[in-house]
Write a protein that holds these residues in place. Sequence first.
Motif, PDB file in Angstrom:
ATOM      1  N   ASN A 117       6.710  -9.077   1.304  1.00 45.00           N
ATOM      2  CA  ASN A 117       7.353  -7.241   2.090  1.00 45.00           C
ATOM      3  C   ASN A 117       6.250  -6.921   2.798  1.00 45.00           C
ATOM      4  O   ASN A 117       7.102  -6.084   3.850  1.00 45.00           O
TER       5      ASN A 117
ATOM      6  N   PRO B 139      17.887  -5.056   3.913  1.00 44.83           N
ATOM      7  CA  PRO B 139      18.307  -3.864   3.795  1.00 44.83           C
ATOM      8  C   PRO B 139      18.609  -3.105   4.986  1.00 44.83           C
ATOM      9  O   PRO B 139      17.878  -3.356   5.787  1.00 44.83           O
TER      10      PRO B 139
ATOM     11  N   ALA C 117       0.804  -1.080  -0.086  1.00 46.90           N
ATOM     12  CA  ALA C 117      -0.091  -0.043   0.033  1.00 46.90           C
ATOM     13  C   ALA C 117       1.126   1.071   0.206  1.00 46.90           C
ATOM     14  O   ALA C 117       0.587   2.329  -0.312  1.00 46.90           O
TER      15      ALA C 117
ATOM     16  N   GLY D 225       5.757   2.657   0.922  1.00 45.17           N
ATOM     17  CA  GLY D 225       6.104   2.004   0.948  1.00 45.17           C
ATOM     18  C   GLY D 225       7.250   1.252   0.315  1.00 45.17           C
ATOM     19  O   GLY D 225       7.495   1.747  -1.056  1.00 45.17           O
TER      20      GLY D 225
ATOM     21  N   THR E 287      -5.687  -8.168   1.805  1.00 44.36           N
ATOM     22  CA  THR E 287      -4.837  -9.491   2.154  1.00 44.36           C
ATOM     23  C   THR E 287      -4.333  -9.310   3.825  1.00 44.36           C
ATOM     24  O   THR E 287      -3.857  -8.576   3.891  1.00 44.36           O
TER      25      THR E 287
HETATM   26  N1  LIG Z   1      12.168   0.932   5.757  1.00 46.80           N
HETATM   27  C1  LIG Z   1      13.548   0.483   5.995  1.00 46.80           C
HETATM   28  O1  LIG Z   1      14.281   0.646   7.395  1.00 46.80           O
HETATM   29  C2  LIG Z   1      13.419  -0.991   6.223  1.00 46.80           C
HETATM   30  C3  LIG Z   1      14.418  -1.874   6.374  1.00 46.80           C
HETATM   31  C4  LIG Z   1      14.880  -3.275   6.874  1.00 46.80           C
HETATM   32  C5  LIG Z   1      14.182  -3.513   6.479  1.00 46.80           C
HETATM   33  N2  LIG Z   1      12.662  -3.169   5.723  1.00 46.80           N
HETATM   34  C6  LIG Z   1      11.390  -4.555   5.623  1.00 46.80           C
HETATM   35  O2  LIG Z   1      10.893  -3.467   4.276  1.00 46.80           O
HETATM   36  C7  LIG Z   1       9.223  -3.747   4.195  1.00 46.80           C
HETATM   37  C8  LIG Z   1       8.487  -2.311   4.308  1.00 46.80           C
HETATM   38  O3  LIG Z   1       8.743  -1.856   5.029  1.00 46.80           O
HETATM   39  P1  LIG Z   1       8.605   0.121   5.128  1.00 46.80           P
HETATM   40  O4  LIG Z   1       9.481   0.756   5.608  1.00 46.80           O
HETATM   41  O5  LIG Z   1       7.783   0.125   3.587  1.00 46.80           O
HETATM   42  O6  LIG Z   1       7.511  -0.316   5.960  1.00 46.80           O
HETATM   43  P2  LIG Z   1       5.892  -0.667   5.905  1.00 46.80           P
HETATM   44  O7  LIG Z   1       5.323  -0.441   7.527  1.00 46.80           O
HETATM   45  O8  LIG Z   1       5.458   1.509   5.016  1.00 46.80           O
HETATM   46  O9  LIG Z   1       5.242  -1.954   4.744  1.00 46.80           O
HETATM   47  C9  LIG Z   1       4.661  -2.590   5.267  1.00 46.80           C
HETATM   48  C10 LIG Z   1       3.119  -2.636   4.681  1.00 46.80           C
HETATM   49  O10 LIG Z   1       3.231  -4.023   5.287  1.00 46.80           O
HETATM   50  C11 LIG Z   1       1.480  -3.964   6.059  1.00 46.80           C
HETATM   51  N3  LIG Z   1       1.415  -5.072   6.596  1.00 46.80           N
HETATM   52  C12 LIG Z   1       1.394  -5.210   7.535  1.00 46.80           C
HETATM   53  N4  LIG Z   1       0.912  -6.377   8.120  1.00 46.80           N
HETATM   54  C13 LIG Z   1       0.110  -6.754   7.126  1.00 46.80           C
HETATM   55  C14 LIG Z   1      -0.412  -8.259   7.158  1.00 46.80           C
HETATM   56  N5  LIG Z   1      -0.516  -8.866   8.365  1.00 46.80           N
HETATM   57  N6  LIG Z   1      -1.124  -8.030   6.004  1.00 46.80           N
HETATM   58  C15 LIG Z   1      -0.983  -7.488   4.698  1.00 46.80           C
HETATM   59  N7  LIG Z   1       0.041  -6.627   5.074  1.00 46.80           N
HETATM   60  C16 LIG Z   1       0.588  -6.153   6.333  1.00 46.80           C
HETATM   61  C17 LIG Z   1       1.360  -2.859   6.481  1.00 46.80           C
HETATM   62  O11 LIG Z   1       0.132  -2.228   6.430  1.00 46.80           O
HETATM   63  C18 LIG Z   1       2.437  -1.705   5.390  1.00 46.80           C
HETATM   64  O12 LIG Z   1       2.099  -1.091   4.247  1.00 46.80           O
HETATM   65  C19 LIG Z   1       8.869  -4.701   5.379  1.00 46.80           C
HETATM   66  O13 LIG Z   1       8.896  -5.938   5.463  1.00 46.80           O
HETATM   67  C20 LIG Z   1       9.916  -4.127   6.156  1.00 46.80           C
HETATM   68  O14 LIG Z   1      10.238  -5.064   7.657  1.00 46.80           O
HETATM   69  C21 LIG Z   1      12.305  -1.775   6.082  1.00 46.80           C
END
Ligand SMILES: NC(=O)c1ccc[n+]([C@@H]2O[C@H](COP(=O)([O-])OP(=O)(O)OC[C@H]3O[C@@H](n4cnc5c(N)ncnc54)[C@H](O)[C@@H]3O)[C@@H](O)[C@H]2O)c1
Length: 252
Positions: free
Chosen positions: A87, A185, A14, A16, A59
Amino acid sequence: MNFTDKVVIVTGAARGLGQEYARQFARRGASVAVNDLRDCGETLEIIRQEGAQGLATKTDVSSSASTAEMAQAVVEKFGRIDVLVNNAALYGSLHFAPFDKLDEKEWDATMNVNVKGIWQCCKAVLPTMKKQQSGSIINISSLAATYGMPNGLHYTTSKAAVIGATRGLARELGRYNIRVNAVAPNVVNTDATGEVFQDKKDKIVEVTLSQQAIRRPLETGDIVGAVLFLGSEHSELMTGQTMMVDGGTVFL
Ligand SMILES: NC(=O)c1ccc[n+]([C@@H]2O[C@H](COP(=O)([O-])OP(=O)(O)OC[C@H]3O[C@@H](n4cnc5c(N)ncnc54)[C@H](O)[C@@H]3O)[C@@H](O)[C@H]2O)c1
C-alpha cells in the motif's frame, strides 16, 4: 472472512487506507505487521484494541535492506507471512502539473517508492511464502492508471506499472501457490487526497463523481472489502487481476 492464525503485512500503514486495512484484518483475527517511514504507533494501538497481535517497524519500502529486515522481524515474531498488502506510495506529497512541468527528482522518487517498493517487498516475503507454498500479495494501484489521469503523469505511470508488475509476478509465483492481485481505487477521502489536491479537492471530487455509475464519493471503508477478499481463501483461484473499486468509472 476470518483471518485467525494468518499473518498480514500492510506497508505504508501509519494512516489513511493502510491503517484501515490493518484495522480490518486485525478485527478478523489476523496478526498484523505494519510499517511506514512515519511512526505506526497509532496503527499498532488500533490493532491491539481490536484484540489482535501487532508489530510495527520503520521501513523504507524502496530499500532492499530495510524490507528484508522488516520481513525477518515479522517471521521472528509470528513465524509466517500469509498476506502482503503493498500500500505504501508517494501520493499526498506529490505536486501534480502538466507532464512537461513535473519535477525530475519527484518523478524518480515516485518510481522508486511506488514501483521499486513493490519489487523490494515481494522479494522480502518470497522465501517465506515459497517455503509455505502459499501467500497472497495485494498491490495497490489506482484508477489513475486505467483511466489515464492527466496532470500527474509520474503517479499515473507508476500506478500503471503496478498493474504490469502484478501480472508478471502472478505468472512467476503461481508455481509456488502465491497469488498476486491489484486493487485500483478511485479518489478516496483521505488526508493524502486533501494534501495533493488542496483547494481543488472539491472540484476534483465533483468531476470524479460525474463519471461514476454510482454517484457516491468513496470513503476508506469502501476499499477494504476488495483487499480482504483478495487476501482470503475466497479468491483462491484469482491471480494477476486488477479489481477496480471506483464506483463504476472504468470497466476492465
Ligand atoms: N486516497 C486515494 O484517493 C487513493 C486512490 C487510489 C489509490 N490510492 C493509493 O492507496 C494507497 C494509500 O493512499 P492514502 O490516501 O492512504 O495515502 P497516504 O499518503 O496517507 O499513505 C501512503 C503511506 O505510504 C507511506 N510511505 C511513503 N513512502 C514510503 C516508503 N518509502 N516506505 C514506507 N512507507 C512509505 C507514507 O508515509 C504514507 O503513510 C497509496 O498507494 C495510494 O497511491 C489512494
